[in-house]
Write a protein that holds these residues in place. Structure first.
Motif, short mmCIF file in Angstrom:
data_model
loop_
_atom_site.label_atom_id
_atom_site.label_comp_id
_atom_site.label_asym_id
_atom_site.label_seq_id
_atom_site.Cartn_x
_atom_site.Cartn_y
_atom_site.Cartn_z
N VAL A 249 -9.94 -8.33 -5.03
CA VAL A 249 -9.95 -7.22 -4.61
C VAL A 249 -10.91 -6.26 -4.94
CG1 VAL A 249 -8.08 -4.79 -4.68
CG2 VAL A 249 -7.03 -7.03 -5.41
N TRP A 250 -10.94 -5.74 -3.53
CA TRP A 250 -12.54 -4.78 -3.83
C TRP A 250 -12.42 -3.40 -3.14
CZ3 TRP A 250 -12.37 -9.42 -1.28
CH2 TRP A 250 -13.69 -10.69 -1.93
N LYS A 251 -12.12 -1.97 -3.57
CA LYS A 251 -11.73 -0.51 -3.84
C LYS A 251 -13.39 0.15 -3.59
CE LYS A 251 -8.32 -0.93 -5.61
NZ LYS A 251 -6.80 -0.23 -6.91
N TRP B 297 -11.90 2.62 1.76
CA TRP B 297 -11.64 1.16 2.08
C TRP B 297 -11.03 0.47 1.00
CZ3 TRP B 297 -13.95 -2.81 0.19
CH2 TRP B 297 -15.00 -3.39 0.82
N ILE B 298 -9.68 -0.14 1.95
CA ILE B 298 -9.58 -1.56 0.24
C ILE B 298 -9.23 -3.03 1.08
CG2 ILE B 298 -7.57 -2.09 -1.17
CD1 ILE B 298 -6.48 0.88 -1.45
N ARG B 299 -9.83 -3.61 0.80
CA ARG B 299 -9.58 -5.31 0.77
C ARG B 299 -9.36 -5.60 -0.32
NH1 ARG B 299 -14.41 -9.23 2.82
NH2 ARG B 299 -13.06 -11.25 3.27
N PHE C 233 1.01 -0.94 0.35
CA PHE C 233 -0.01 -0.10 -0.08
C PHE C 233 1.10 1.65 0.47
CE2 PHE C 233 -2.86 -2.90 2.50
CZ PHE C 233 -3.88 -2.90 1.32
N SER D 214 -3.60 4.36 -1.25
CA SER D 214 -3.40 3.80 -2.53
C SER D 214 -3.36 2.19 -2.50
CB SER D 214 -3.59 4.02 -3.41
OG SER D 214 -2.10 4.24 -3.19
N LEU D 215 -3.45 1.63 -3.34
CA LEU D 215 -3.41 -0.56 -3.52
C LEU D 215 -2.22 -0.04 -4.82
CD1 LEU D 215 -2.93 -3.22 -2.81
CD2 LEU D 215 -5.07 -3.77 -5.04
#
Length: 174
Positions: free
Chosen positions: A138-140, A144-146, A116, A124-125
């Protein structure tokens, strides 16, 4: 006998046509999916010397961190190809480093590695790479980012959130 041979021949032709049509369809869809590989951030000599891990044994001789050049690399021109990232000294791994936008921090898990770019109010990823035998999703969102790695029934989730304060990262195994 002749009738059975005709049935086998008809079945073979129909199967061959179906496989050819399927291959052609998948090939035409997949042909447009090429992408640029993620860019690696350079590791400076200062970053390499701040690592606290013990050196790993290596059969390939590499220069020590103190022998690394501290002169800045020239920026590539827009028309020149991207240079390969510098190779860190033996026993070092990319750790947090200061960037113009924030602090780059990597997280190694059983399922893979997530990096990150963590700023004061968001993140940000940079990259996410699954380990061998693991898949990734990946979820954004704006808060949040997962990144979730999956292998069979095993799941590892790396969750970066900043909706109620500065960014924080949680790693969980399920």
């Amino acid at each position: 006998m002749r009738r059975g041979l005709l049935h086998v021949l008809a079945w073979s032709l129909a199967t061959g046509a179906a496989v050819t049509l399927s291959w052609w369809g998948v090939h035409s869809v997949m042909a447009g999916t090429a992408y640029d590989p993620p860019r690696a951030l350079p590791i400076t000599a200062a970053d390499a010397t701040t690592q606290r891990s013990a050196p790993l044994a290596s059969s390939t001789p590499r220069p020590s961190p103190s022998a690394a050049s501290s002169s800045p690399q020239p920026a590539p021109s827009p028309t020149s190809p991207r240079p390969a990232p510098p190779t860190p000294a033996a026993g070092t791994a990319p750790g947090p480093s200061a960037t113009a936008s924030g602090r780059v921090k990597g997280y190694d898990t059983d399922g893979g590695r997530v990096v990150f770019d963590i700023r004061t109010a968001d993140a940000s990823l940079v990259s996410a790479t699954p380990g061998p035998g693991w898949s990734m999703q990946v979820w954004k969102t704006e808060a949040w980012i997962r990144v979730e790695f999956t292998s069979g029934a095993d799941r590892v989730s790396v969750f970066c959130t900043w909706h109620d304060g500065p960014p924080r990262v949680e790693v969980g195994t399920y």
